[in-house]
Design a protein around this motif. Structure first.
Motif, PDB file in Angstrom:
ATOM      1  N   ILE A 169      -3.077   5.711  -1.948  1.00 24.86           N
ATOM      2  CA  ILE A 169      -2.460   6.903  -2.161  1.00 24.86           C
ATOM      3  C   ILE A 169      -1.055   6.825  -1.558  1.00 24.86           C
ATOM      4  N   ALA A 170       0.017   7.337  -2.507  1.00 20.87           N
ATOM      5  CA  ALA A 170       1.401   7.203  -1.860  1.00 20.87           C
ATOM      6  C   ALA A 170       1.748   8.737  -2.078  1.00 20.87           C
ATOM      7  N   ILE A 171       2.341   9.232  -0.815  1.00 19.92           N
ATOM      8  CA  ILE A 171       2.706  10.592  -0.814  1.00 19.92           C
ATOM      9  C   ILE A 171       4.195  10.557  -0.308  1.00 19.92           C
ATOM     10  N   LEU A 172       5.179  11.180  -1.398  1.00 14.87           N
ATOM     11  CA  LEU A 172       6.527  11.308  -0.870  1.00 14.87           C
ATOM     12  C   LEU A 172       6.651  12.730   0.139  1.00 14.87           C
ATOM     13  N   ARG A 173       6.702  12.195   1.116  1.00 13.47           N
ATOM     14  CA  ARG A 173       6.791  13.437   2.367  1.00 13.47           C
ATOM     15  C   ARG A 173       8.032  14.296   2.355  1.00 13.47           C
TER      16      ARG A 173
ATOM     17  N   GLU B 141     -10.079  13.289  -2.426  1.00 14.89           N
ATOM     18  CA  GLU B 141      -9.894  12.728  -1.361  1.00 14.89           C
ATOM     19  C   GLU B 141      -9.346  13.484  -0.306  1.00 14.89           C
ATOM     20  N   SER B 142      -9.692  13.253   0.935  1.00 16.56           N
ATOM     21  CA  SER B 142      -9.202  13.878   2.227  1.00 16.56           C
ATOM     22  C   SER B 142      -7.642  13.120   2.393  1.00 16.56           C
TER      23      SER B 142
ATOM     24  N   GLU C 173     -10.014   3.415   1.951  1.00 21.63           N
ATOM     25  CA  GLU C 173     -11.201   3.012   2.603  1.00 21.63           C
ATOM     26  C   GLU C 173     -11.229   3.086   3.660  1.00 21.63           C
ATOM     27  N   SER C 174     -10.193   2.746   4.542  1.00 26.61           N
ATOM     28  CA  SER C 174     -10.122   2.762   6.045  1.00 26.61           C
ATOM     29  C   SER C 174      -9.417   3.985   6.679  1.00 26.61           C
ATOM     30  N   GLY C 175      -8.940   4.702   5.850  1.00 28.20           N
ATOM     31  CA  GLY C 175      -7.968   5.992   6.295  1.00 28.20           C
ATOM     32  C   GLY C 175      -6.954   5.725   7.023  1.00 28.20           C
ATOM     33  N   GLU C 176      -6.458   4.441   7.263  1.00 31.99           N
ATOM     34  CA  GLU C 176      -5.226   4.167   7.993  1.00 31.99           C
ATOM     35  C   GLU C 176      -3.979   4.470   6.972  1.00 31.99           C
ATOM     36  N   THR C 177      -2.907   4.887   7.563  1.00 28.28           N
ATOM     37  CA  THR C 177      -1.740   5.321   6.889  1.00 28.28           C
ATOM     38  C   THR C 177      -0.361   4.391   7.535  1.00 28.28           C
ATOM     39  N   PHE C 178       0.575   4.388   6.697  1.00 32.31           N
ATOM     40  CA  PHE C 178       1.691   3.791   7.278  1.00 32.31           C
ATOM     41  C   PHE C 178       2.828   4.549   6.402  1.00 32.31           C
ATOM     42  N   SER C 179       4.127   4.526   7.187  1.00 30.49           N
ATOM     43  CA  SER C 179       5.101   5.331   6.502  1.00 30.49           C
ATOM     44  C   SER C 179       6.305   4.303   6.199  1.00 30.49           C
ATOM     45  N   GLN C 180       7.038   4.426   5.158  1.00 33.29           N
ATOM     46  CA  GLN C 180       8.375   3.616   5.025  1.00 33.29           C
ATOM     47  C   GLN C 180       9.355   4.756   4.799  1.00 33.29           C
TER      48      GLN C 180
END
Length: 143
Positions: free
Chosen positions: A93-97, A74-75, A108-115
């Protein structure tokens, strides 16, 4: 870019309870050729071994483990990766940054959001996806 796992008699050991928090790979070790890999993570909810690079994430199913099967790829956006997990339905996919930011990426959409949590008073220690009817993800924080 591609990744490939290879080994001549690899086996992955899993405990029999079904509630896994780790995976161990018996000798001979898993070998992969993924340029820029940032290490390995284990997603116990989906039983995946995950290897992120600066802009992609590779994953192998560990049950049943087939060392000759190429990983899924996945990209993802660039940035630090402290932890990474797929949602139980495989759509996110959740990524702890960082210790106070977790990024969610819709495959599917490529959209991201952050908490984000308050950096001055709390930190994210970890997270996991759940099949609870009240929530989809649990964040473990210091406060």
């Amino acid at each position: 870019m591609s990744g490939k796992a290879s080994s001549s008699h690899s086996s992955v050991g899993l405990n029999g309870s079904g509630a896994l928090s780790h995976v161990y790979i018996r000798y001979p070790p898993l070998r992969s050729s993924i340029p820029g890999s940032r290490g390995l993570f284990y997603d116990d909810g989906n039983k995946l071994l995950i290897s992120p690079t600066p802009d992609q994430v590779f994953s192998w199913k560990t049950v049943p483990f087939a060392p000759s099967v190429a990983p899924a790829c996945e990209s993802i956006g660039e940035g630090p990766i402290l932890s990474i997990r797929y949602s139980l339905d495989g759509k996110f996919i959740a990524i702890l940054r960082s210790s106070n930011e977790i990024q969610f990426w819709h495959k599917e959409s490529g959209e991201t959001f952050s908490q984000r949590c308050r950096p001055d008073s709390e930190s994210i220690l970890g997270f996991f996806w759940t099949d609870c009817s009240l929530c989809d993800i649990v964040l473990v924080k210091t406060r």
